[in-house]
Design an enzyme around this catalytic site. Structure first.
Site, PDB file in Angstrom:
ATOM      1  CE  LYS A  33      -9.030  -4.014  -0.027  1.00  0.00           C
ATOM      2  NZ  LYS A  33      -9.408  -3.352  -1.174  1.00  0.00           N
TER       3      LYS A  33
HETATM    4  C1  LIG Z   1      -8.050  -2.983  -1.733  1.00  0.00           C
HETATM    5  C2  LIG Z   1      -7.705  -3.198  -3.312  1.00  0.00           C
HETATM    6  C3  LIG Z   1      -6.702  -3.570  -3.718  1.00  0.00           C
HETATM    7  C4  LIG Z   1      -5.277  -4.139  -2.691  1.00  0.00           C
HETATM    8  O1  LIG Z   1      -5.075  -3.427  -1.633  1.00  0.00           O
HETATM    9  P1  LIG Z   1      -3.967  -3.922  -0.662  1.00  0.00           P
HETATM   10  O2  LIG Z   1      -4.463  -2.640   0.145  1.00  0.00           O
HETATM   11  O3  LIG Z   1      -2.679  -3.746  -1.289  1.00  0.00           O
HETATM   12  O4  LIG Z   1      -4.394  -5.084   0.041  1.00  0.00           O
HETATM   13  C5  LIG Z   1      -6.133  -3.563  -5.086  1.00  0.00           C
HETATM   14  N1  LIG Z   1      -7.291  -3.554  -5.894  1.00  0.00           N
HETATM   15  C6  LIG Z   1      -8.371  -3.048  -5.464  1.00  0.00           C
HETATM   16  C7  LIG Z   1      -9.486  -2.530  -6.487  1.00  0.00           C
HETATM   17  C8  LIG Z   1      -8.607  -2.909  -4.002  1.00  0.00           C
HETATM   18  O5  LIG Z   1      -9.999  -2.310  -3.595  1.00  0.00           O
END
Ligand SMILES: *Cc1c(COP(=O)(O)O)cnc(C)c1O
Length: 374
Positions: free
Chosen positions: A181
């Protein structure tokens, strides 16, 4: 691999912040947790932030806090990371999918109303690839039907639409801080809201259903452990302090791709929507509709063979085997989603890429297209 799909942007500041926590007596529920939450509220301009151990946990707790569960329906997009639907399923509720806009790849606002039933309890839209397009309209429709929006802003930290930041559209909004992210805490996430009661409920739910009082072994409700350690929060604080710089570095890479692929008619290259400000999460191009989608998988394979890491963000959620089986979905249910999903190529995208790296990736990509389409 020679060029990686993603890479975190970590400096000595992040390392020093983490080491400082390790030398302190508070590895969890300490001062960094509160500071990280306060920094998030300041950055996003919301009243409350509740840090949790993943973006998925953030979505799940947001839904639980709204009382959503068995027998309820939540409208969401089939074109996303699977967690936007599984967080709904884990509450016992049913994800009701609505097809996407073929340009923005976000939930199509004009299809939402037809999917609302007496069981609908919320709308869970996603800023896919960081693009906030359509969120103003989605919120208007939700408001008209008195439905709360649970905003999956996990891909959109730093994005905005007409000056309104992603993560401020939902009654509750969830961010994720996985290493790919915009900012990372290793693993982690956060819920943002202006509703004090919902925030308090999330605080209790993430910490074994404890009350806000100081009685450690008094459990007021069914909760669980969704806490984020101070080690993670320290990393997040140092990252959030650099968000503008990180966003700018990523934007520069996105611009190189846009410039180098501008004349490439065989590809759809992502652009910023009117009124939008995209904090780039990934850089996903698509094969143009004039190009047979059968070339996509071969293109991915050939790029990997040339040591460039790429991905097929995202396969349609409604066609994931266990979801298709549970709700009786099949190919053809959401054509815009399925068409996009067959054509995407997520290119290497992170702040460490140089202009030469981007030129190399674009050169290889063009070469493969030339050979395949000759
Ligand atoms: C990254 C992401 C999440 C959450 O991911 P985690 O790995 O649980 O932190 C949720 N929704 C979307 C669209 C994502 O790209």
């Amino acid at each position: 691999m020679r060029i990686f799909l993603s890479r975190p942007d970590i400096t000595d500041k992040e390392i020093a912040s983490v080491v400082e926590v390790l030398r302190s007596p508070n590895l969890s529920l300490g001062p960094r947790l509160t500071e990280f939450e306060q920094a998030l509220t300041r950055y996003l301009g919301r009243r409350r932030a509740v840090a949790v151990n993943s973006g998925t946990s953030g979505l799940f707790l947001s839904l639980l806090a709204l009382g959503i569960g068995q027998g309820d329906e939540v409208i969401t997009t089939p074109f996303s990371f699977v967690a936007s639907a599984t967080s709904i399923m884990m509450t016992g509720a049913k994800p009701v999918f609505v097809d996407i806009d073929p340009v923005s790849l976000n939930l199509r606002p004009d299809r939402i109303e037809a999917a609302i039933t007496p069981r609908t309890r919320a709308i869970l839209p996603v800023e896919v690839f960081g693009n906030p397009a359509g969120f103003d309209e989605i919120c208007r429709i939700a408001e008209r039907h008195h439905l709360p929006v649970v905003e999956d802003s996990c891909e959109a930290l730093g994005s905005a639409l007409n000056g309104k930041k992603a993560g401020t559209f939902g009654k509750l909004s969830a961010f994720g801080f996985y290493p790919n992210k915009q900012i990372t805490t290793g693993e982690g996430g956060a819920i943002l809201t202006d509703d004090e009661a919902l925030a308090d409920l999330c605080v209790s739910l993430r910490n074994q259903g404890r009350s806000s009082g100081d009685q450690w072994l008094l459990h007021e409700r069914l909760g669980y452990n969704f806490r984020l350690s101070d080690i993670n929060c320290a990393l997040g604080l140092a990252q959030l302090a650099r968000i503008d710089e990180i966003k700018a570095r990523r934007s520069r890479v996105a611009r190189w791709y846009q410039e180098m692929l501008a004349d490439e008619v065989r590809l759809i290259v992502p652009t910023t929507p009117p009124g939008g400000d995209i904090s780039w999460f990934v850089f996903v191009v698509r094969l143009a509709d004039s190009v047979g989608c059968e070339h996509r998988d071969r293109l991915l394979e050939e790029m990997r063979r040339q040591k460039i890491q790429v991905s097929n963000y995202f396969p349609p959620i409604h066609l994931q085997p266990f979801i298709a089986e549970r709700y009786g979905h099949g190919p053809g249910d959401f054509p815009a989603c399925e068409n996009a999903a067959r054509r995407t190529v997520a290119l290497p995208f992170h702040a460490h890429l140089t202009e030469d790296d981007v030129a190399f990736v674009c050169g290889v990509l063009r070469g493969i297209l030339d050979t395949a389409l000759r």
